[in-house]
Design an enzyme around this catalytic site. Structure first.
Site, PDB file in Angstrom:
ATOM      1  N   ASP A   7       0.871  -1.171   0.000  1.00 49.55           N
ATOM      2  CA  ASP A   7       0.000   0.000   0.000  1.00 49.55           C
ATOM      3  C   ASP A   7       0.914   1.227   0.000  1.00 49.55           C
ATOM      4  O   ASP A   7       2.105   1.127   0.316  1.00 49.55           O
ATOM      5  CB  ASP A   7      -0.884  -0.049   1.250  1.00 49.55           C
ATOM      6  CG  ASP A   7      -1.659   1.227   1.478  1.00 49.55           C
ATOM      7  OD1 ASP A   7      -2.341   1.680   0.543  1.00 49.55           O
ATOM      8  OD2 ASP A   7      -1.568   1.770   2.593  1.00 49.55           O
ATOM      9  N   ASP A   9      -0.157   5.145   0.943  1.00 53.63           N
ATOM     10  CA  ASP A   9      -0.425   6.094   2.023  1.00 53.63           C
ATOM     11  C   ASP A   9      -0.503   5.373   3.369  1.00 53.63           C
ATOM     12  O   ASP A   9      -1.307   4.448   3.533  1.00 53.63           O
ATOM     13  CB  ASP A   9      -1.737   6.834   1.775  1.00 53.63           C
ATOM     14  CG  ASP A   9      -1.743   7.604   0.470  1.00 53.63           C
ATOM     15  OD1 ASP A   9      -1.643   8.827   0.521  1.00 53.63           O
ATOM     16  OD2 ASP A   9      -1.831   6.963  -0.600  1.00 53.63           O
ATOM     17  N   ASP A 167      -1.575  -0.707   6.008  1.00 49.38           N
ATOM     18  CA  ASP A 167      -1.728  -0.150   7.352  1.00 49.38           C
ATOM     19  C   ASP A 167      -3.167  -0.074   7.846  1.00 49.38           C
ATOM     20  O   ASP A 167      -3.402   0.457   8.939  1.00 49.38           O
ATOM     21  CB  ASP A 167      -1.128   1.253   7.404  1.00 49.38           C
ATOM     22  CG  ASP A 167      -1.968   2.277   6.646  1.00 49.38           C
ATOM     23  OD1 ASP A 167      -2.413   3.263   7.260  1.00 49.38           O
ATOM     24  OD2 ASP A 167      -2.200   2.084   5.443  1.00 49.38           O
TER      25      ASP A 167
END
Length: 216
Positions: A7, A9, A167
């Site tokens: 991922d 961001d 995250d």
């Protein structure tokens, strides 16, 4: 393990300040209330239209206002998306070590494609990414597994040799939906408890822990 898909961001880059600023600029343009930076950690993760919907007042959470905010956000963010954004500590070294070990690296993000490519190339110019995929018209967003499936098909690497790292709950769902090894990182935008609730294969608290998991 032959392929690691990240991922963007909250995983590779801390982008929250620039996302918050750009959204607040757009909200202010229309005389709407703004939000503190920390609030945006719970608005992001499902693409910018969903970000705008969450940031708008309840009575304005409709397509008309989402597109109004988008019309101001995109040009502002395109010009300012690296003002405050930075890689998390140890990420550059981790990516270089993965590359030097012959492991393919890719990005699967819900950030719109142009911004995803710009930021990855700007902050990680020494990394030869196998694929950088963001949100594109006609392609379902994460947690739909399409974006991960595209990358495994493009690289020709089997899912049993693939790790997905993110995250948020969206990322944990994405990895599981794609049937690949799923790793959470607790340094991003969402609490560790959120990651744990999705039972990923591993959770890393810093880049060194992730390095040890991926490379030994």
């Amino acid at each position: 393990m032959k392929l690691v898909i990240f991922d963007l961001d909250g995983t590779l880059l801390n982008t929250i300040a620039d996302l918050a600023t750009a959204t607040n600029v757009a909200l202010e343009h229309y005389g709407l209330p703004t939000h503190k930076e920390d609030e945006y950690k719970f608005f992001v993760g499902n693409g910018i239209n969903k970000l705008f919907e969450r940031a708008l007042p309840e009575d304005k959470r409709n397509e008309e206002y989402v597109m109004k905010i988008r019309s101001i956000f995109v040009p502002y963010y395109d010009a300012h998306n690296s003002d405050l954004s930075r890689p998390y500590q140890g990420i550059n070294e981790l990516l270089l070590d993965l590359q030097n070990a012959g492991i393919k690296i890719a990005v699967a993000s819900n950030k719109y494609q142009a911004a995803a490519v710009k930021l990855v190339k700007e902050f990680f110019p020494d990394i030869n990414f196998a694929e950088i995929l963001g949100q594109r018209d006609g392609v379902p967003s994460k947690p739909d597994p399409t974006i991960v499936n595209e990358i495994t098909e493009h690289t020709g690497i089997s899912k049993k040799d693939t790790v997905y790292v993110g995250d948020s709950c969206v990322d944990m769902q994405t990895g599981k939906n794609a049937d690949v090894t799923t790793v959470g990182v607790s340094w991003g935008f969402r609490p560790k408890a959120e990651l744990k609730s999705y039972n990923p294969d591993f959770i890393a608290d810093d880049a060194m822990m992730l390095h040890k998991y991926l490379l030994g």
